[in-house]
Design an enzyme around this catalytic site. Sequence first.
Site, PDB file in Angstrom:
ATOM      1  N   ARG A 241       0.873  -1.325   0.188  1.00  0.00           N
ATOM      2  CA  ARG A 241       0.195   0.019   0.272  1.00  0.00           C
ATOM      3  C   ARG A 241       1.064   1.108   0.062  1.00  0.00           C
ATOM      4  NH1 ARG A 241      -2.304  -3.610   3.550  1.00  0.00           N
ATOM      5  NH2 ARG A 241      -4.565  -4.396   3.293  1.00  0.00           N
ATOM      6  N   LYS A 266      -2.636  -1.541   7.674  1.00  0.00           N
ATOM      7  CA  LYS A 266      -4.048  -1.568   8.837  1.00  0.00           C
ATOM      8  C   LYS A 266      -4.366  -2.966   8.512  1.00  0.00           C
ATOM      9  CE  LYS A 266      -7.822  -1.671   5.180  1.00  0.00           C
ATOM     10  NZ  LYS A 266      -8.706  -1.937   3.365  1.00  0.00           N
ATOM     11  N   HIS A 331      -2.924   2.538  -6.210  1.00  0.00           N
ATOM     12  CA  HIS A 331      -2.928   1.472  -5.246  1.00  0.00           C
ATOM     13  C   HIS A 331      -3.398   0.463  -6.649  1.00  0.00           C
ATOM     14  CE1 HIS A 331      -4.535  -0.755  -2.004  1.00  0.00           C
ATOM     15  NE2 HIS A 331      -5.353  -1.276  -2.664  1.00  0.00           N
ATOM     16  N   ARG A 334      -0.445  -2.147  -6.797  1.00  0.00           N
ATOM     17  CA  ARG A 334      -1.055  -3.210  -6.050  1.00  0.00           C
ATOM     18  C   ARG A 334      -1.569  -4.707  -6.505  1.00  0.00           C
ATOM     19  NH1 ARG A 334      -1.336  -4.939  -0.299  1.00  0.00           N
ATOM     20  NH2 ARG A 334      -3.482  -5.023   0.447  1.00  0.00           N
ATOM     21  N   HIS A 357      -4.207  -9.277   3.447  1.00  0.00           N
ATOM     22  CA  HIS A 357      -5.393 -10.091   3.594  1.00  0.00           C
ATOM     23  C   HIS A 357      -6.011 -10.335   4.790  1.00  0.00           C
ATOM     24  CE1 HIS A 357      -5.955  -8.530  -1.246  1.00  0.00           C
ATOM     25  NE2 HIS A 357      -6.125  -7.280  -0.720  1.00  0.00           N
ATOM     26  N   TYR A 366      -9.668 -10.841  -6.911  1.00  0.00           N
ATOM     27  CA  TYR A 366      -8.696 -11.359  -8.338  1.00  0.00           C
ATOM     28  C   TYR A 366      -8.696 -12.178  -9.401  1.00  0.00           C
ATOM     29  CZ  TYR A 366      -6.349  -7.453  -5.945  1.00  0.00           C
ATOM     30  OH  TYR A 366      -5.654  -6.485  -4.790  1.00  0.00           O
TER      31      TYR A 366
END
Length: 386
Positions: A241, A266, A331, A334, A357, A366
């Site tokens: 990120r 995050k 972003h 990524r 994640h 994805y």
Amino acid sequence: MPDQQAIKLSYTTHRQQAVVRLDFAYDAELIEIVKQIEHARWSQALGAWYIPKEQFDLRLFFEAFRGKAWVDYRELKNANKGQPITTPVASKAHYNPKTFKSKLSAEVKSQIQSFKAWMEQKRYAPNTINTYIHQLEIFFGYYSDKDPASLINDDITRFNTEFILKYGLSATFQNQTVSALKLFYEKNLSRQLNIGEIERPLKAKPLPKVFSKSDLEKFFRCITNPKHKMAMEIIYSCGLRRSELINLKLEHLDSKRKTLSVINSKGRKDRVIPLSERTLQKIKSYYREHFPKIYLIEGQYPGKPITASSLQKVFEKALQKARINKPYTVHCLRHSIATHLLENGTDLRIIQELLGHKSSTTTEIYTHVSNQSLQNIKNPFDDLDL
């Protein structure tokens, strides 16, 4: 040119939305003016204030800063090629957040500030804190004639109908309001709202935008500054990120183990990312030439990290130089490494760990944008004897 602070306006994208970006040197007075402009929001990712393009009105913007700052709108003018920049506003209702906030009683203000202090102690992200406080001030300002303790689910439903829908505010605004109220009532008033009974808007599920490999090659070739190129290559190669790249320190790199550690990212989570041999050699070469002191990518001053706004400008300049006219964002680098790994046969669980994640459901998006997966589908139409 007037001897005033300058505000530069430019078009960019934020969270897959076209926006007008505001760039100006820090000035408390100008920031207060920006805060009063409807739809103006601060973005940590952009490192700048922005206004959604469809809500931006240049005429009103000029009025807000008349005598206070010089507005440089040349980029908007060039991008529009003579078309009107202002957005018609007569057909849509508008509200002034300051009006609602001014109605808050001293007691309610104290409760909100107490809640803010609690969120800060719990180490909520600054963006989350600012957003929740804004939503609470609007909501309780709307019900300034009532004690917060007396409000019930029906009042939230009425707020959705009479305020959010009336002013055409986004589904995100609606969800943020409900989430802020849920946490506020649990913490400050020791009671829970029946959130399950409150209608939330259907959540949009836009697909991530992914660089084609040819676009990536053109993009990287157009970055001539070694530091800037290293920054973008690390974001892509390691799936970082923007904030993770900015906070990446030399001590987080282990050349012997060929790993990069992402610390306190995050969700307050750490993770370890393997470095490819090529990436590791590029990092070593970069270090020998530039000798950063603390952060891998430092800004104008030694020992200080590069800023989000600087990264954004580097990214936009490279896109323009490469003549890539697609709505990519930083972003998207990524998103791109995740998709390309999937197309190379990497297991989805491994990609989840690399990206950090929390849920595999997030990573599974994805699979919907993988060209290889789509191209492997055999269409029954091809079997028809036509």
